[in-house]
Design a protein around this motif. Structure first.
Motif, PDB file in Angstrom:
ATOM      1  N   ALA A 110       0.833  -1.209   0.000  1.00 47.84           N
ATOM      2  CA  ALA A 110       0.000   0.000   0.000  1.00 47.84           C
ATOM      3  C   ALA A 110       0.872   1.265   0.000  1.00 47.84           C
ATOM      4  O   ALA A 110       0.645   2.202  -0.787  1.00 47.84           O
ATOM      5  CB  ALA A 110      -0.931  -0.013   1.215  1.00 47.84           C
ATOM      6  N   ALA A 111       1.891   1.272   0.858  1.00 46.14           N
ATOM      7  CA  ALA A 111       2.778   2.447   0.925  1.00 46.14           C
ATOM      8  C   ALA A 111       3.564   2.587  -0.382  1.00 46.14           C
ATOM      9  O   ALA A 111       3.870   3.714  -0.818  1.00 46.14           O
ATOM     10  CB  ALA A 111       3.731   2.304   2.109  1.00 46.14           C
ATOM     11  N   GLY A 112       3.866   1.451  -1.024  1.00 42.60           N
ATOM     12  CA  GLY A 112       4.564   1.489  -2.314  1.00 42.60           C
ATOM     13  C   GLY A 112       3.712   2.168  -3.369  1.00 42.60           C
ATOM     14  O   GLY A 112       4.209   2.966  -4.183  1.00 42.60           O
ATOM     15  N   ALA A 113       2.390   1.876  -3.340  1.00 41.52           N
ATOM     16  CA  ALA A 113       1.488   2.477  -4.333  1.00 41.52           C
ATOM     17  C   ALA A 113       1.411   3.996  -4.151  1.00 41.52           C
ATOM     18  O   ALA A 113       1.416   4.763  -5.131  1.00 41.52           O
ATOM     19  CB  ALA A 113       0.100   1.853  -4.207  1.00 41.52           C
ATOM     20  N   ILE A 114       1.363   4.437  -2.895  1.00 40.35           N
ATOM     21  CA  ILE A 114       1.312   5.895  -2.641  1.00 40.35           C
ATOM     22  C   ILE A 114       2.657   6.527  -3.051  1.00 40.35           C
ATOM     23  O   ILE A 114       2.711   7.613  -3.641  1.00 40.35           O
ATOM     24  CB  ILE A 114       0.974   6.169  -1.154  1.00 40.35           C
ATOM     25  CG1 ILE A 114      -0.366   5.512  -0.802  1.00 40.35           C
ATOM     26  CG2 ILE A 114       0.929   7.672  -0.877  1.00 40.35           C
ATOM     27  CD1 ILE A 114      -0.710   5.531   0.693  1.00 40.35           C
ATOM     28  N   GLU A 128      -7.350  10.764   0.270  1.00 39.15           N
ATOM     29  CA  GLU A 128      -7.469  10.157  -1.076  1.00 39.15           C
ATOM     30  C   GLU A 128      -6.280   9.250  -1.372  1.00 39.15           C
ATOM     31  O   GLU A 128      -6.421   8.204  -2.015  1.00 39.15           O
ATOM     32  CB  GLU A 128      -7.523  11.256  -2.144  1.00 39.15           C
ATOM     33  CG  GLU A 128      -8.916  11.806  -2.314  1.00 39.15           C
ATOM     34  CD  GLU A 128      -8.972  12.963  -3.290  1.00 39.15           C
ATOM     35  OE1 GLU A 128      -8.035  13.090  -4.118  1.00 39.15           O
ATOM     36  OE2 GLU A 128      -9.947  13.725  -3.196  1.00 39.15           O
ATOM     37  N   GLU A 129      -5.109   9.677  -0.892  1.00 40.90           N
ATOM     38  CA  GLU A 129      -3.926   8.829  -1.119  1.00 40.90           C
ATOM     39  C   GLU A 129      -3.998   7.547  -0.285  1.00 40.90           C
ATOM     40  O   GLU A 129      -3.582   6.482  -0.736  1.00 40.90           O
ATOM     41  CB  GLU A 129      -2.651   9.605  -0.789  1.00 40.90           C
ATOM     42  CG  GLU A 129      -2.327  10.661  -1.835  1.00 40.90           C
ATOM     43  CD  GLU A 129      -1.168  11.524  -1.406  1.00 40.90           C
ATOM     44  OE1 GLU A 129      -1.314  12.250  -0.396  1.00 40.90           O
ATOM     45  OE2 GLU A 129      -0.119  11.473  -2.048  1.00 40.90           O
ATOM     46  N   ILE A 130      -4.519   7.663   0.934  1.00 42.55           N
ATOM     47  CA  ILE A 130      -4.693   6.451   1.759  1.00 42.55           C
ATOM     48  C   ILE A 130      -5.619   5.487   1.015  1.00 42.55           C
ATOM     49  O   ILE A 130      -5.354   4.281   0.940  1.00 42.55           O
ATOM     50  CB  ILE A 130      -5.308   6.799   3.139  1.00 42.55           C
ATOM     51  CG1 ILE A 130      -4.362   7.670   3.953  1.00 42.55           C
ATOM     52  CG2 ILE A 130      -5.684   5.524   3.908  1.00 42.55           C
ATOM     53  CD1 ILE A 130      -3.192   6.950   4.576  1.00 42.55           C
TER      54      ILE A 130
END
Ligand code: GLY
Length: 346
Positions: free
Chosen positions: A260-264, A331-333
């Motif tokens: 998830a953090a990689g996608a953000i 939105e980023e979360i």
């Protein structure tokens, strides 16, 4: 056996010896100029190692704690204090914690507070414990939320026996690899390359040693987490929310949290998130958490005090070895949650 010292430049008298090797150092306790005793806290799952510690210390009283996080309660702390009074454990004596993160967190907290603080020695028996919980002096218990009560108290010695690490069961081993991969992503590209090259068969001695060195260096630069130490939380903000909402084991949830953090990070900085997902997948770790409720994950992120009106504090990656602590909008979360299969209908 490799031995190195973790020093805290801002507090020169604070030093933690970390031993990594096969077997225990001799003598087991750091040598001091006075005679002293030790009290051992362990859990039943670590009984074999606890017995070896008992012999190595030269017969010390041993108290078994409840399993897993059941150990991290006020009631157990009170029992531990009553037991130390009976031992009795004096100011120059040592508390030894043997087990996974819960056992060493509890033992560390008791050591930090008994008689206003006594020396502690930690013997982690899981890879997660070796590369994270036992290193760096964060101790604590759960009270309402995880680790809400605790103290910073550096163990004077951490003993990582690689024979013990070799015998960690597969699911626990995978959890440890997730935390080790995190260390590589924030500060050691060569460690990430080991995982790319060998997958879950990456040489454990090197994986554990490199991860511990990353943690020791980061903690040494910011013991009380005024800033940089927070980079150790890469994958933990959303990961912790998933862990709490879904009851997923910590290391597995951190793996999903890193996706998830990689996608953000990809959206903000062009970080190669698909590459990261592939590396995590190739280790046999989960890369999604379908079916987990978005609402509960967000609620737990909020309880972690990382989510404020301005946004959620998260560690992102501009590149491997280049982490940044950012405020991230809702939105980023959601983008991160969607990347791991957690949608807005949940
Ligand atoms: N587990 C994160 C830290 O020790 O800061």
């Amino acid at each position: 056996m490799e031995r190195f010292l973790m020093t805290i430049p801002a507090v020169p008298e604070m030093t933690s010896e970390i031993w990594i090797g096969r077997g225990f150092p001799d003598p087991f306790l750091p040598e001091r100029g006075y005679r002293r005793t030790a009290a051992i806290f362990s859990q039943h799952g670590a009984a074999t190692v606890a017995r070896r510690v008992f012999d190595a210390v030269g017969t010390a009283p041993l108290m078994y704690l409840p399993d897993r996080d059941e150990a991290k309660t006020m009631a157990v702390v009170e029992k531990a204090y009553q037991w130390l009074a009976e031992v009795p454990l004096g100011r120059h004596d040592t508390v030894v914690g043997v087990g996974g993160g819960a056992a060493t967190d509890l033992a560390g907290f008791v050591a930090a507070t008994w008689l206003r603080g006594v020396e502690s020695v930690m013997v982690p028996t899981t890879i997660l414990g070796a590369v994270d919980a036992s290193i760096g002096g964060k101790t604590g218990i759960n009270l309402g939320g995880k680790n809400l009560v605790g103290a910073f108290h550096l163990p004077s010695r951490v003993i990582v026996d690689l024979d013990v690490m070799d015998s960690v069961p597969t699911s626990l081993r995978l959890e440890g690899l997730a935390e080790a991969l995190k260390s590589g992503l924030i500060a050691d590209a060569a460690l990430v390359e080991l995982f790319e090259k060998h997958g879950p068969s990456a040489p454990l001695d090197e994986v554990v040693t490199r991860s511990i060195k990353v943690k020791a260096e980061v903690v040494g630069s910011d013991f009380r987490e005024d800033g940089r130490r927070a980079i150790l939380n890469f994958g933990h903000t959303i990961g912790h929310g998933i862990e709490m909402a879904a009851g997923m084991p910590h290391g597995m949830a951190v793996a999903v949290g890193m996706v998830a953090a990689g996608a953000i990070s990809a959206q903000r900085y062009g970080f190669p998130s698909q590459w990261l997902t592939d590396v995590i997948f190739s280790l046999g770790l989960p890369v999604s958490a379908f079916g987990v409720s978005r609402g509960s994950v967000l609620e737990f992120i909020g309880m972690d005090k990382k989510r404020t009106a301005e946004g959620t504090r998260m560690v992102l990656l501009r590149a491997v070895g280049d982490p940044v602590i950012d405020l991230v909008g809702d939105e980023e979360i959601d983008l991160g949650l969607a990347a791991v299969g957690i949608g807005s209908s949940g």
